[in-house]
Design a protein around this motif. Sequence first.
Motif, PDB file in Angstrom:
ATOM      1  N   PHE A 129       0.810  -1.224   0.000  1.00  0.00           N
ATOM      2  CA  PHE A 129       0.000   0.000   0.000  1.00  0.00           C
ATOM      3  C   PHE A 129       0.847   1.279   0.000  1.00  0.00           C
ATOM      4  CE2 PHE A 129      -2.942   3.025   2.199  1.00  0.00           C
ATOM      5  CZ  PHE A 129      -3.883   3.103   1.210  1.00  0.00           C
ATOM      6  N   PRO A 130       1.848   1.388   0.906  1.00  0.00           N
ATOM      7  CA  PRO A 130       2.679   2.601   0.862  1.00  0.00           C
ATOM      8  C   PRO A 130       3.453   2.726  -0.455  1.00  0.00           C
ATOM      9  CG  PRO A 130       2.961   1.468   2.952  1.00  0.00           C
ATOM     10  CD  PRO A 130       2.197   0.541   2.057  1.00  0.00           C
ATOM     11  N   VAL A 131       3.939   1.615  -0.993  1.00  0.00           N
ATOM     12  CA  VAL A 131       4.683   1.677  -2.263  1.00  0.00           C
ATOM     13  C   VAL A 131       3.755   2.152  -3.373  1.00  0.00           C
ATOM     14  CG1 VAL A 131       6.032   0.357  -3.945  1.00  0.00           C
ATOM     15  CG2 VAL A 131       6.210  -0.193  -1.520  1.00  0.00           C
ATOM     16  N   PHE A 157       1.697  12.379   5.354  1.00  0.00           N
ATOM     17  CA  PHE A 157       0.908  11.168   5.106  1.00  0.00           C
ATOM     18  C   PHE A 157       1.820   9.971   4.845  1.00  0.00           C
ATOM     19  CE2 PHE A 157      -1.025   8.214   2.084  1.00  0.00           C
ATOM     20  CZ  PHE A 157      -2.081   7.777   2.862  1.00  0.00           C
ATOM     21  N   MET A 158       2.814  10.187   3.991  1.00  0.00           N
ATOM     22  CA  MET A 158       3.722   9.098   3.623  1.00  0.00           C
ATOM     23  C   MET A 158       4.520   8.622   4.837  1.00  0.00           C
ATOM     24  SD  MET A 158       3.791   7.624   0.825  1.00  0.00           S
ATOM     25  CE  MET A 158       4.684   6.098   0.919  1.00  0.00           C
ATOM     26  N   ILE A 177       1.625   9.763  -5.420  1.00  0.00           N
ATOM     27  CA  ILE A 177       2.512  10.897  -5.119  1.00  0.00           C
ATOM     28  C   ILE A 177       3.447  11.198  -6.305  1.00  0.00           C
ATOM     29  CG2 ILE A 177       4.359  11.712  -3.606  1.00  0.00           C
ATOM     30  CD1 ILE A 177       2.852  10.519  -1.290  1.00  0.00           C
ATOM     31  N   THR A 221       0.990   3.928  -3.002  1.00  0.00           N
ATOM     32  CA  THR A 221       0.672   5.336  -2.756  1.00  0.00           C
ATOM     33  C   THR A 221       1.767   6.240  -3.311  1.00  0.00           C
ATOM     34  OG1 THR A 221      -0.358   4.645  -0.697  1.00  0.00           O
ATOM     35  CG2 THR A 221       0.034   6.986  -0.967  1.00  0.00           C
ATOM     36  N   LEU A 222       3.004   5.864  -3.007  1.00  0.00           N
ATOM     37  CA  LEU A 222       4.144   6.662  -3.447  1.00  0.00           C
ATOM     38  C   LEU A 222       4.214   6.697  -4.972  1.00  0.00           C
ATOM     39  CD1 LEU A 222       6.525   8.166  -2.102  1.00  0.00           C
ATOM     40  CD2 LEU A 222       7.900   6.127  -2.467  1.00  0.00           C
ATOM     41  N   SER A 225       2.981   1.031   8.781  1.00  0.00           N
ATOM     42  CA  SER A 225       2.955  -0.198   7.997  1.00  0.00           C
ATOM     43  C   SER A 225       4.220  -1.028   8.135  1.00  0.00           C
ATOM     44  CB  SER A 225       2.771   0.130   6.511  1.00  0.00           C
ATOM     45  OG  SER A 225       1.645   0.917   6.315  1.00  0.00           O
ATOM     46  N   TYR A 226       5.365  -0.357   8.221  1.00  0.00           N
ATOM     47  CA  TYR A 226       6.631  -1.097   8.205  1.00  0.00           C
ATOM     48  C   TYR A 226       7.222  -1.291   9.595  1.00  0.00           C
ATOM     49  CZ  TYR A 226       6.446  -0.267   3.146  1.00  0.00           C
ATOM     50  OH  TYR A 226       6.070  -0.227   1.827  1.00  0.00           O
ATOM     51  N   LEU A 254       2.293   6.621   6.984  1.00  0.00           N
ATOM     52  CA  LEU A 254       1.961   5.341   6.365  1.00  0.00           C
ATOM     53  C   LEU A 254       3.099   4.340   6.568  1.00  0.00           C
ATOM     54  CD1 LEU A 254      -0.440   4.342   4.800  1.00  0.00           C
ATOM     55  CD2 LEU A 254       0.685   4.973   2.674  1.00  0.00           C
ATOM     56  N   VAL A 255       4.324   4.820   6.354  1.00  0.00           N
ATOM     57  CA  VAL A 255       5.494   3.954   6.533  1.00  0.00           C
ATOM     58  C   VAL A 255       5.622   3.566   8.009  1.00  0.00           C
ATOM     59  CG1 VAL A 255       8.014   3.927   6.472  1.00  0.00           C
ATOM     60  CG2 VAL A 255       6.728   4.777   4.512  1.00  0.00           C
TER      61      VAL A 255
END
Lengths: 394, 553
Positions: free
Chosen positions: A309-311, B480-481, A318, A313-314, B488-489, B484-485
């Motif tokens: 999900f973060p990958v 936000f990023m 983004i 999103t990026l 999540s990580y 999220l990281v």
Amino acid sequence: MNLVDLSGNLLFTAFIAYLAGTILFGGAVKGSKNEASASNKRWGKLGITVTIIGFLAHLGYFITRWMASGHAPVSNMFEFTTAFGMLLVGAAILFYFLYKTPLVGLFALPIALVILGYAAMFPRDIQPLIPALQSHWLTIHVITAALGEAILAISAVVGLIYLLKNIDLTKKSKERKWLEFIMYTLVVVLGFIVITVGFRAAGYEAAFDYVDKNDMQAEVVYHMPPLFGMNEYNAKTEGTMDPLAEMPPIINAKTLTTFTWSVIAGTILYFLIRLITRRRIAELVKPLAVKANSQLMDEIGYRSVLIGFPVFTLGALIFAMIWAHEAWSRFWGWDPKEVWALITWLFYAAYLHLRLSRGWEGRKSAWLAVIGFAIIMFNLVAVNLVIAGLHSYA
Amino acid sequence: MSSIKCECGHLNPEGTDICQNCGRPLSTEEKSKKLADMRYDGAAIRSKTHQRTVVDKIWNFFSSVKIGVSIIIAILVAAAVGTILPQVFYIPGGGANEAQTAQYYEDNYGIFGQIYNALGLSDLYGSWWFMTLVGMLGISLVVVSLDRGIPLYKSLKNQRVDRHPSFLKRQRLYGEGQVDDPDAVMKKAAEKLKEQRYNIREKNGALLAEKGRWARWGPYVNHLGLIIFLFGVMLRALPGFYVDESMWIREGEILAVKGAPGLYLENKGFTFDVYTQENTDEVFSEAIDRVGTVASNYQTDVALYETPEGALPGSTNAELVKEYSIVVNKPLKHEGFHIFQMDFKLDELSAMTFALENKETGESLGELTVNLDDPQKDYDLGNGAKVELLDYYPDFDGFENGEPQTKTPVPNNPAFLFKMTTPETPEGETSFVAIRQTLEPLGENTHKLAFQKAETRDVSGLTIRKDKTIPVIVLGGTIFMIGLVQGSYFNHRRFWIRKSENGQVMVAGHTSKNWVALQRELDAVTEYAGLPAYTDQRDKEAQTDKPEGDSKS
């Protein structure tokens, strides 16, 4: 051998290695009683070795093609889909090492094979970049987005395993029907490959003049018997079939023809399989999934969404916004591809919230993961080829 | 507000599920569960306890995850519906004219298009209800973060080390058993856990090992980022924050930059290039053969001028700021303004040359060149011959009531009404000259204006943007990023180990996610310290899944 040929050979090597890897992972699963068995480990190791060899060859394809063209090979449908297949295998390898289960490989590799087969149906020549794509953001945005999607796809792979194991196929149910529908969809993709290769081998060609939606005269060449004709079509090739119906200008009759042929071929293929084996396809595949540990599959599915999900999103939002700001003067423009990236993102956000707060784990979660993958595929296939905004390829 | 008194004597706020002191289950619902609900560590959240006033009700509405997810799904579905047909801003005309827009949808998409447009779905993303949905999502993000985040923070900050055995028993990873020397086992376990970078706290023969608590703030950080992002998007609606203009500029022209007072742009030349077999690498030859024309470059060479600060309005002493080649993907940037290469028109007419001829003899009395940007009234050809330009129609569109009409002021199809005077015809003859068309409205002429040549130039379509909200958007996106990281990580992991009265040792483990990794760590600790074996109380299949030698070979 020049770089382009080398690149093609490496891709073919990867394809063969993935086939072999699937069989070896199959051996691992078949010989074991459950997840933690010894046979699992031995065959699994063989399987992962061959898969890694295939992945390296695939990476070799990617690098040599990049060197030959001077830009990252992600600029058209063939290149992007092939790269997505590579990243999917990469993600499967990552999850093998995280959880040491051959099941992910066993189910991910055939899906990657189908994706590669699908990719090969598009023009494979190396194209120069149009002005809009001449940016290093092409490399950064597309590769990151595809990586995110590939990692998210792992959740659908284990979700499928979970469903195959846990849905009772002996009783009639909605779930059984939908599970079989997923299998049918995969067969239709195979049908598309078979029919495309078939007509291509036969050298079928039918050219038409038609009037496009801007009222301009245009030409189109079908490589399959034209079931549907373009707007105000006029046949230029003799001895080909007459289209059964004429489509209005906004519908691409050629795409519709290809789609219809694929469904026909896929359906025939599906019923042949059913007729010969006297079983549902889900039942045929189920024995491979019954040894899975449900809790582990659920865990892997959730983890892959958390990592992917973060990958995604990026890469897909983004980086996409940064590039859109550079190229199109606005970071967001409601282009269909952008919107579908947002839809994918919202969907996985919903997945995470449902899971965390409403306890949607196990079966519900597995279904959501499969739907998520369907959305990703819709964005890749339908949005590019049918809706076609600023992102349409080829 | 009432409170619940736990057996241990601790007073918990109403709505608490798990005693914040000892960890016993408090609510009947919680007691009925086999495993503890560790979502907010059992803390009371505002929405569960305040349910009386209107404010409470609104608060509870927006704090509900069910509502939050429903809003997400609603936005998702709406967004998808908006991609069925092109939105108004992608159709010709951009939807500026309502009747024209309606016509477009009807012509291209029939009855479905008509309905789609009539329902407002053709401008869905700008509709009040879509914006309301996004606004509701924003409110939900704020409320839910406060509702859950604060109690969770308090609860995790005041954790007690020696939780009650019932709390340990109700954790997903749990084990208990007799060991020879409980104190030694606890000591070794602490050693190993320290090695695994856990923070260890010990009290009354109980141990709490914890790491990665900050990962729990991830969701709240990313929600904050989203709120800032949405705020940035809202700012755009305020005047002055957002400039979005477009302009056409011809080669050789100097124009004021729209939306950017004091800035002037000169178009020094437009370039349009395509890939050809000759100018590209041979690897592309197949594709160029198959596709045909592929554009390789759109470029406008410009010079940017700026009137100095404090200069009088309308003063012309602008100074050169810089020369730049605007290409796609490389806008010209100056003082927050970005100027983009967006469109072009090739070969627009700029000047036309005619020769004044005697129709019979073909004798030429001289030539005149009409500059289409600046047509003169009189053209003196010498020797008594002159041509007068009575009227000029840049984009001739036929006659209406005998009067020539022009569609636009752009010279797409120039037409001229000339009066020709020669020594032979001192009264003058009138001629209407358009491309491939000459009319003699006042009777037969003896002379004509014969077209000789035309000069053309290209026109660049540029877009000018200034977006002051970008820093806010970037800040929101970055936060936000990070959130999220972070969420999540990284994982929040805890182990509780304690001696019970009968000389047994109990061990329990919890993690926000990634249970396999938690088990791996606990396996290492168990082996090193000799802790009792544990089980995953959630994994029903685990018992049959222990390593076994199913195949001897």
